[in-house]
Design an enzyme around this catalytic site. Structure first.
Site, mmCIF file in Angstrom:
data_model
loop_
_atom_site.group_PDB
_atom_site.id
_atom_site.type_symbol
_atom_site.label_atom_id
_atom_site.label_comp_id
_atom_site.label_asym_id
_atom_site.label_seq_id
_atom_site.Cartn_x
_atom_site.Cartn_y
_atom_site.Cartn_z
ATOM 1 N N ALA A 124 0.779 -1.239 0.000
ATOM 2 C CA ALA A 124 0.000 0.000 0.000
ATOM 3 C C ALA A 124 0.810 1.289 0.000
ATOM 4 O O ALA A 124 0.278 2.340 -0.332
ATOM 5 C CB ALA A 124 -0.931 0.009 1.217
ATOM 6 N N ARG A 152 8.467 2.719 4.546
ATOM 7 C CA ARG A 152 7.401 3.102 3.610
ATOM 8 C C ARG A 152 6.039 3.014 4.288
ATOM 9 O O ARG A 152 5.147 3.825 4.035
ATOM 10 C CB ARG A 152 7.449 2.219 2.355
ATOM 11 C CG ARG A 152 8.655 2.544 1.481
ATOM 12 C CD ARG A 152 8.729 1.691 0.224
ATOM 13 N NE ARG A 152 7.597 1.814 -0.665
ATOM 14 C CZ ARG A 152 7.434 2.783 -1.576
ATOM 15 N NH1 ARG A 152 8.356 3.730 -1.703
ATOM 16 N NH2 ARG A 152 6.367 2.807 -2.349
ATOM 17 N N CYS A 245 2.526 -0.587 -12.494
ATOM 18 C CA CYS A 245 2.778 0.628 -13.280
ATOM 19 C C CYS A 245 3.904 0.321 -14.263
ATOM 20 O O CYS A 245 4.849 1.086 -14.402
ATOM 21 C CB CYS A 245 3.099 1.823 -12.391
ATOM 22 S SG CYS A 245 4.548 1.601 -11.359
HETATM 23 C C1 LIG Z 1 3.820 0.071 -6.566
HETATM 24 S S1 LIG Z 1 4.238 0.316 -4.920
HETATM 25 C C2 LIG Z 1 2.698 0.603 -4.156
HETATM 26 C C3 LIG Z 1 2.108 1.953 -4.404
HETATM 27 C C4 LIG Z 1 0.871 2.195 -3.583
HETATM 28 N N1 LIG Z 1 -0.113 1.150 -3.774
HETATM 29 C C5 LIG Z 1 0.224 3.531 -3.865
HETATM 30 O O1 LIG Z 1 -0.742 3.594 -4.620
HETATM 31 O O2 LIG Z 1 0.679 4.541 -3.300
HETATM 32 C C6 LIG Z 1 4.624 -1.284 -4.396
HETATM 33 C C7 LIG Z 1 4.858 -1.444 -2.906
HETATM 34 O O3 LIG Z 1 4.982 -2.837 -2.644
HETATM 35 C C8 LIG Z 1 5.791 -2.992 -1.514
HETATM 36 N N2 LIG Z 1 6.201 -4.419 -1.485
HETATM 37 C C9 LIG Z 1 7.221 -5.019 -2.105
HETATM 38 N N3 LIG Z 1 7.213 -6.348 -1.837
HETATM 39 C C10 LIG Z 1 6.152 -6.584 -1.048
HETATM 40 C C11 LIG Z 1 5.608 -7.739 -0.414
HETATM 41 N N4 LIG Z 1 6.184 -8.929 -0.594
HETATM 42 N N5 LIG Z 1 4.519 -7.610 0.361
HETATM 43 C C12 LIG Z 1 3.938 -6.396 0.543
HETATM 44 N N6 LIG Z 1 4.416 -5.259 -0.033
HETATM 45 C C13 LIG Z 1 5.495 -5.350 -0.814
HETATM 46 C C14 LIG Z 1 6.885 -1.987 -1.728
HETATM 47 O O4 LIG Z 1 7.525 -1.654 -0.512
HETATM 48 C C15 LIG Z 1 6.109 -0.817 -2.344
HETATM 49 O O5 LIG Z 1 5.775 0.115 -1.358
#
Ligand SMILES: C[S@@+](CC[C@H](N)C(=O)[O-])C[C@H]1O[C@@H](n2cnc3c(N)ncnc32)[C@H](O)[C@@H]1O
Length: 486
Positions: A124, A152, A245
């Site tokens: 998120a 984050r 994205c």
């Molecule tokens: C594309 S970004 C999310 C953007 C967010 N949904 C928004 O709209 O502001 C992807 C996120 O996934 C998190 N992430 C990476 N691996 C993950 C995992 N195994 N489980 C949960 N989150 C994860 C990252 O830290 C990052 O913040």
């Protein structure tokens, strides 16, 4: 732009170079549309959407301080000239709007959260889509916002606080641990997956320089694992939304098609029509769906809305935004699932007398937004309906209310932003034009007569934080980490 696409390993020599292999792949995907795509990819737009938890889009229209251009979808969204610096405006500090890529807004809106639902935003941070879904839920239901990276997740919690979201908790967990705690509990799960970030190439040099075809494949494997596990969090009849994205087929259609092949308990779910969005394909996904329940809203009142699709690509040269992919899947009904019963922990052992007295005198008619739980001497309002999440790494169990110090209660910043300030017995309201707004946001005291003690400080009636009046001086309690540089 002309320099993008000349056949060497990295195209061009300045910071705006693109990997040649990426351009070649996009050429294969887009053919004649490639130049338009590359031109759009290099553009940057600033956009914001109104936060309905703070005010209606109509009210924002009346007070909007910027030049702006309406976006078609979602409602209350605008393109704004970057030089307006909407992130440096008191209305931003008061959570009136969220700055977000237009395509990300479309994805968040298509995720379709409804009031009263149990919603999980699995990845998120920083919270663009979470805050959008929170607005759609209008404070009703449970929103679990998770991210695996703690720093984050802290940013995410800050954005939920600024936007006045009262029905969310923030966890820092792996999907496996969420599955073992919640099981198939959620009506709706959004997997906005970490990806190779191809749509971010104009904005992020790291995204450009780190990109290789192998990175794409690595991301696709991770996305598949995440989505497969996330499926177990969706209740029978619930919806799983997958988005990225990035543009590669491997991370988009292929992940979802592969998921559908491995999870026969899910099927494609019709998404609302969005002008400019391209139906996305694969043998199963690309079929136009009928809408037997008539549930799909005609969001843009268009005749084209008679066809529904389960996946879209939001191309940057077809509509505003950097570029996204989104797909919706519904879990079939009829399977048993484990639904933990919401369990109240009962009243905390700590005395709540000072808190209750504070709350009552500040907002005589307001309701505390959840059940009160204590962590040490800090109190939280846990949204009603949240089950016992003991054992999980919970960063924000609900709205932080404040801290008990003996027989004294000190309110948290979140509390000022969570309760509508018009319900306060008194407040320190600053008109937008007042120099005191800047004084407050930069951490200075201000002068204003009125009753002593803690009161919400507001700009044009919208909460910014706390001030504590002693005599006619308002001591500044705007959090140090949020203060604007003087
Ligand atoms: C594309 S970004 C999310 C953007 C967010 N949904 C928004 O709209 O502001 C992807 C996120 O996934 C998190 N992430 C990476 N691996 C993950 C995992 N195994 N489980 C949960 N989150 C994860 C990252 O830290 C990052 O913040």
């Amino acid at each position: 732009m002309e320099s993008w696409g000349n056949g060497s390993d990295r195209i061009g020599e300045d910071a705006s170079t693109l990997p040649a292999a990426f351009v070649a792949r996009m050429k294969e995907m887009l053919g004649d549309e490639l130049p338009a795509f590359l031109a759009a990819l290099s553009g940057r737009s600033t956009a914001l959407r109104v936060n309905p938890l703070r005010l209606s889009a109509d009210r924002f229209e009346e007070i909007a301080p910027f030049d702006r251009e309406h976006l078609a979808y979602p409602s209350g969204a605008y393109l704004v000239p970057a030089e307006e610096r909407p992130g440096r405006h008191p209305y931003h500090a008061a959570g009136l709007y969220y700055i977000q890529d237009p395509g990300a807004m479309v994805v968040g809106a298509l995720a379709g959260a409804r009031p009263g639902e149990r919603v999980l935003d699995l990845s998120a941070a920083p919270g663009g889509k979470t805050t959008l879904m929170a607005g759609m839920m209008d404070g009703a239901g449970v929103l679990v916002a998770n991210d695996v990276v703690r720093s984050r997740a802290a940013q995410l919690a800050g954005n939920l606080e600024r936007c006045g979201v009262t029905n969310a908790i923030v966890t820092v967990e792996s999907v496996a641990r969420l599955v073992s705690r919640f099981g198939a509990w959620f009506d709706r799960v959004l997997v906005d997956a970490p990806c190779s970030g191809e749509s971010m190439f104009a904005k992020s040099e790291a995204a450009r320089t780190e990109w290789t075809p192998d990175v794409v494949l690595g991301c696709a494997r991770r996305q598949m694992d995440l989505l497969l596990a996330a499926g177990d969090l969706v209740r029978p009849g619930g919806v799983l939304v997958y988005s990225t994205c990035t543009f590669s087929r491997e991370e988009n259609e292929d992940v979802v098609e592969d998921f559908l092949a491995r999870r026969p308990d899910f099927s494609p779910e019709a998404l609302p029509f969005v002008a400019g969005a391209s139906p996305a394909g694969g043998p199963v996904l690309s079929e136009a769906l009928s809408d037997p329940d008539g549930e799909t809203e005609d969001l843009q009142h268009s005749a084209e809305a008679s066809s529904s699709f389960a996946a879209y690509r939001l191309w940057p040269h077809h509509m505003p935004g950097a570029g996204h992919f989104v797909a919706a899947l519904r879990r079939v009904e009829g399977m048993e699932s484990r639904l933990p019963e919401p369990r109240s922990k009962g009243s905390p052992e700590i005395s709540l007398r000072s808190f209750r007295a504070f709350f009552q005198s500040t907002w005589p008619d307001a309701t505390i937004p959840g059940r009160i739980e204590a962590r040490g001497s800090t109190l939280f309002a846990v949204p009603s309906g949240v089950p016992d999440v003991g054992g999980l790494n919970v960063l924000r169990p609900g709205v932080e209310l404040g801290t008990i110090h003996g027989d004294r209660f000190e309110p948290a910043h979140s509390l000022a932003l969570a309760i509508p300030p018009e319900q306060a017995a008194s407040r320190i309201d600053l008109p937008l034009e007042s120099p005191d707004v800047l004084r407050y946001l930069t951490g200075h005291t201000i002068e204003a007569e009125g009753p002593p003690g803690w009161w919400p400080v507001t700009v044009d009636g919208f909460a910014l934080g706390w001030g504590k009046r002693v005599g006619s001086t308002i001591k500044n309690h705007y959090p140090k980490g949020l203060r604007w540089p003087s």
